[in-house]
Design a protein around this motif. Structure first.
Motif, PDB file in Angstrom:
ATOM      1  N   UNK A  21       0.820  -1.221   0.000  1.00 51.38           N
ATOM      2  CA  UNK A  21       0.000   0.000   0.000  1.00 51.38           C
ATOM      3  C   UNK A  21       0.850   1.266   0.000  1.00 51.38           C
ATOM      4  N   UNK A  22       2.136   1.118   0.294  1.00 50.03           N
ATOM      5  CA  UNK A  22       3.028   2.267   0.410  1.00 50.03           C
ATOM      6  C   UNK A  22       4.358   1.924  -0.242  1.00 50.03           C
ATOM      7  N   UNK A  23       4.769   2.738  -1.209  1.00 50.19           N
ATOM      8  CA  UNK A  23       6.068   2.522  -1.849  1.00 50.19           C
ATOM      9  C   UNK A  23       7.193   2.962  -0.918  1.00 50.19           C
ATOM     10  N   UNK A  24       8.330   2.283  -1.022  1.00 48.12           N
ATOM     11  CA  UNK A  24       9.456   2.609  -0.152  1.00 48.12           C
ATOM     12  C   UNK A  24       9.867   4.063  -0.325  1.00 48.12           C
ATOM     13  N   UNK A  25       9.800   4.590  -1.540  1.00 47.46           N
ATOM     14  CA  UNK A  25      10.208   5.967  -1.804  1.00 47.46           C
ATOM     15  C   UNK A  25       9.264   6.963  -1.129  1.00 47.46           C
TER      16      UNK A  25
END
Length: 280
Positions: free
Chosen positions: A67-71
């Protein structure tokens, strides 16, 4: 009446454990000490919001579910994942966060890195207290500093894994970190990521190192390595106490334990971030 050798203590619960602080010296009490303690608590609560694997809405779980990109995640996540990669390579795979999955996120569980990293990071607030010694502990893993001229080293008691009410050793630590890995409080919760089995070669390993990131990860790695764990630690310039599976207690690297830790070999781990994040 307060004096330079009097120890003032504080404690609170976060990250599923008790975090405690012992202060002595010029700012062991007063507004400066309270402000530093508030920063420590805020930093650790922020870490809990980011990394708790038991909070479905935590950053690490949102990242694990895709649900959340590392960037787009807070930079602390990348920092901890980098440390985990360093640990996996340095240990030859004996330490690998990918072997354990978060129950609510499904991604790698970085808890084995987070506690030591979080406490080391939070201790930066205490460094701003001049002429003040401190010992910051989370669940028995701790960062110790002695900066008052002539003050004694902190004396760290090491519990007997078979009887936590008994000490098997007392280590003097002036400037450094202490971490212990074993089964005394949580049972056989550690697994060898290479085989999935519970290590049985040692009862407990305590490591003294210049920083808590190294001490925490290396104590777990040595416990997994079993009888090969102490030679691995000695090759890294470490010192501490090991309890064999039969209960035999031994010290290793004795001379470095008696020294002040600035003279120790440099840590091979990346420096923890000095930035204290505000609460989420």
């Amino acid at each position: 009446m307060s004096g330079p050798s009097m120890v003032h203590r504080r404690a609170f619960e976060v990250m599923g454990t008790v975090v405690s602080l012992a202060l002595r010296g010029r700012h062991a009490e007063g507004p400066e000490a309270e402000a530093a303690w508030a920063e420590v608590m805020a930093s650790l609560r922020h870490v809990d919001a980011v990394f708790s694997t038991y909070r479905p809405d935590s950053v690490v779980n949102r990242w694990g579910r895709g649900e959340l990109a590392l960037v787009d995640a807070p930079p602390e996540l990348s920092e901890v994942l980098t440390l985990a990669d360093v640990a996996r390579e340095a240990s030859g795979g004996a330490f690998d966060i990918g072997a354990v999955r978060s129950p609510y996120g499904g991604g790698p569980d970085p808890s084995g890195v987070v506690k030591g990293w979080a406490v080391q990071r939070a201790s930066v607030a205490l460094e701003r207290l001049p002429a003040t010694d401190y010992c910051l502990s989370a669940g028995g893993d701790m960062v110790c500093r002695t900066r008052v001229p002539g003050a004694p080293a902190w004396r760290i008691g090491i519990e007997d894994p078979a009887d936590p009410h008994r000490l098997v050793a007392v280590l003097p630590v002036a400037d450094g970190a202490v971490a212990t890995s074993g089964t005394a409080h949580r049972g056989a919760h550690i697994r060898d990521p290479r085989s999935g089995t519970a290590p049985d070669g040692l009862g407990q390993v305590t490591v003294v190192a210049p920083d808590l990131v190294a001490a925490d990860v290396e104590a777990t790695t040595a416990f997994v390595l079993g009888e090969r764990g102490v030679p691995w630690l000695l090759a890294r310039g470490r010192a501490g106490v090991v309890v064999a599976a039969d209960g035999t207690v031994s010290t290793y690297g004795d001379e470095p334990v008696r020294r002040r830790w600035p003279s120790s070999p440099p840590s091979s781990w990346p420096e923890p971030s000095s930035r204290l994040a505000s609460p989420a």
